[in-house]
Scaffold this motif. Structure first.
Motif, short mmCIF file in Angstrom:
data_model
loop_
_atom_site.label_atom_id
_atom_site.label_comp_id
_atom_site.label_asym_id
_atom_site.label_seq_id
_atom_site.Cartn_x
_atom_site.Cartn_y
_atom_site.Cartn_z
N THR A 1 15.70 14.96 5.02
CA THR A 1 14.56 14.05 4.86
C THR A 1 13.34 14.73 5.46
OG1 THR A 1 15.89 12.04 4.86
CG2 THR A 1 13.59 11.83 5.51
N ARG A 2 12.33 14.93 4.62
CA ARG A 2 11.14 15.68 5.03
C ARG A 2 9.95 14.73 5.16
NH1 ARG A 2 8.07 20.44 1.53
NH2 ARG A 2 6.53 21.00 3.15
N LEU A 3 9.23 14.83 6.27
CA LEU A 3 8.02 14.05 6.51
C LEU A 3 6.84 15.02 6.61
CD1 LEU A 3 6.48 11.43 7.21
CD2 LEU A 3 7.05 11.87 9.62
N LYS B 1 5.06 7.47 -0.44
CA LYS B 1 3.76 8.03 -0.09
C LYS B 1 2.83 6.92 0.40
CE LYS B 1 3.75 11.97 -3.29
NZ LYS B 1 2.97 12.68 -4.33
N GLY B 2 1.94 7.28 1.32
CA GLY B 2 0.96 6.31 1.82
C GLY B 2 -0.24 7.03 2.39
N ARG C 1 -5.89 9.93 6.48
CA ARG C 1 -4.60 10.50 6.83
C ARG C 1 -3.60 10.13 5.73
NH1 ARG C 1 -2.24 8.83 12.44
NH2 ARG C 1 -2.14 6.79 11.42
N GLN C 2 -2.97 11.15 5.15
CA GLN C 2 -2.00 10.93 4.08
C GLN C 2 -0.62 11.39 4.54
OE1 GLN C 2 -3.89 13.33 1.02
NE2 GLN C 2 -4.74 11.49 0.05
N TRP C 3 0.42 10.70 4.06
CA TRP C 3 1.78 11.07 4.43
C TRP C 3 2.72 10.94 3.23
CZ3 TRP C 3 5.55 7.44 3.70
CH2 TRP C 3 5.13 6.10 3.65
N THR C 4 3.73 11.77 3.23
CA THR C 4 4.78 11.74 2.21
C THR C 4 6.13 11.91 2.90
OG1 THR C 4 3.34 12.74 0.54
CG2 THR C 4 5.71 12.84 0.15
N GLN C 5 7.08 11.05 2.56
CA GLN C 5 8.44 11.18 3.11
C GLN C 5 9.42 11.28 1.94
OE1 GLN C 5 9.66 8.39 6.20
NE2 GLN C 5 10.77 10.08 7.16
N GLU D 1 0.81 -1.22 0.00
CA GLU D 1 0.00 0.00 0.00
C GLU D 1 0.85 1.28 0.00
OE1 GLU D 1 0.22 -1.50 4.33
OE2 GLU D 1 -0.05 -2.33 2.31
N ILE D 2 2.16 1.15 0.10
CA ILE D 2 3.05 2.31 0.06
C ILE D 2 3.59 2.46 -1.35
CG2 ILE D 2 5.18 3.30 0.94
CD1 ILE D 2 4.72 1.81 3.53
N SER D 3 3.42 3.63 -1.93
CA SER D 3 3.89 3.88 -3.28
C SER D 3 5.25 4.58 -3.25
CB SER D 3 2.88 4.74 -4.05
OG SER D 3 2.73 6.00 -3.45
N LYS D 4 6.03 4.33 -4.30
CA LYS D 4 7.38 4.89 -4.41
C LYS D 4 7.44 5.80 -5.63
CE LYS D 4 10.72 2.07 -5.52
NZ LYS D 4 11.77 1.04 -5.43
N LYS D 5 7.99 6.99 -5.45
CA LYS D 5 8.13 7.95 -6.53
C LYS D 5 9.61 8.26 -6.77
CE LYS D 5 3.63 8.44 -6.62
NZ LYS D 5 2.82 7.89 -7.75
N LEU D 6 9.92 8.63 -8.01
CA LEU D 6 11.28 9.00 -8.34
C LEU D 6 11.64 10.36 -7.75
CD1 LEU D 6 11.43 7.90 -12.09
CD2 LEU D 6 12.41 6.71 -10.14
N HIS D 7 12.89 10.49 -7.37
CA HIS D 7 13.40 11.75 -6.82
C HIS D 7 14.23 12.44 -7.90
CE1 HIS D 7 16.11 14.43 -4.63
NE2 HIS D 7 15.26 14.40 -3.62
#
Length: 227
Positions: free
Chosen positions: A141-143, A86-87, A96-100, A47-53
């Motif tokens: 690292t930003r949360l 992201k999750g 509740r949404q989060w991005t790290q 359920e956690i997605s990964k995005k390119l940096h």
């Protein structure tokens, strides 16, 4: 010595060396820069997605021709790597949404062997590959956590990516790629894959990293000029 002073010193050394070189010297020096897209090798829940940096790279290059069309290449470069996860979680009445976002800044030195077959006068293909060694010099690292129609406090924090509570600073891997060289200009595409697990076992940087191995991987598109 700051990173800016280090690059300035190396640049001046390479430049003045090239001024006194022969018309067709075995050594050639130059500059290279461009953009990159990085990700990470890390097992996370489905359920956690990964995005390119998205990041950048810039460096001072040197090469030595030790055989016809065969070269040793190296570089002192500044590059950014990282990954974004992201999750979301469904709560009573909302989400509740989060991005790290992990940003890692490195000073990197590769050691490559290159082969350059000429396809036309002053135009060559090149293929190169070899190990790289990188040392972490910064990054954050930003949360960010947001609540939509759900109870909870929004969060937006950042902390250093390296150090005792973050990633290990030493990264070792392989780089390989290809491109075109015409007269003094180059355009190239490279792939990097880290061989070193840079995650600490009990890091406080992110719960995503605990007891998991993390390795850098990414692609780079660059333009170069040789003196």
């Amino acid at each position: 010595m700051t990173t800016t002073r280090l690059f300035s010193t190396i640049f001046l050394l390479l430049y003045f060396t090239s001024l006194f070189a022969q018309d067709d010297p075995p050594f050639r020096f130059g500059i290279r820069g461009g953009g990159n897209l990085y990700s990470g090798v890390l097992s996370v829940a489905p359920e956690i997605s990964k995005k390119l940096h998205a990041g950048y790279q810039i460096g001072l290059t040197a090469e030595y021709e030790f055989r016809d069309n065969v070269y040793l290449q190296t570089e002192v470069g500044l590059t950014t790597k990282g990954v974004v996860y992201k999750g979301s979680e469904v709560l009573e009445g909302g989400v509740r949404q989060w991005t790290q976002n992990f940003t890692l800044r490195y000073l990197e030195v590769p050691f490559l062997i290159a082969y350059k077959p000429e396809i036309e006068e002053n135009i060559s293909l090149y293929f190169h590959g070899g190990p790289y060694f990188a040392y972490g010099i910064g990054g954050k690292t930003r949360l960010k956590i947001t609540h939509k129609q759900a109870e909870g406090e929004d969060v937006d924090t950042s902390q250093d990516s390296f150090g005792e509570n973050g990633f290990k600073k030493l990264d070792i891997g392989i780089r390989f790629g290809s491109g075109l060289e015409f007269e003094k200009y180059t355009i190239g595409f490279d792939f990097e894959y880290g061989l070193t697990n840079i995650s600490r076992k009990d890091t406080k940087l992110s719960s995503l990293l605990n007891d998991r191995g993390f390795k850098n991987k990414g692609v780079c598109l660059s333009l170069g000029y040789k003196f």
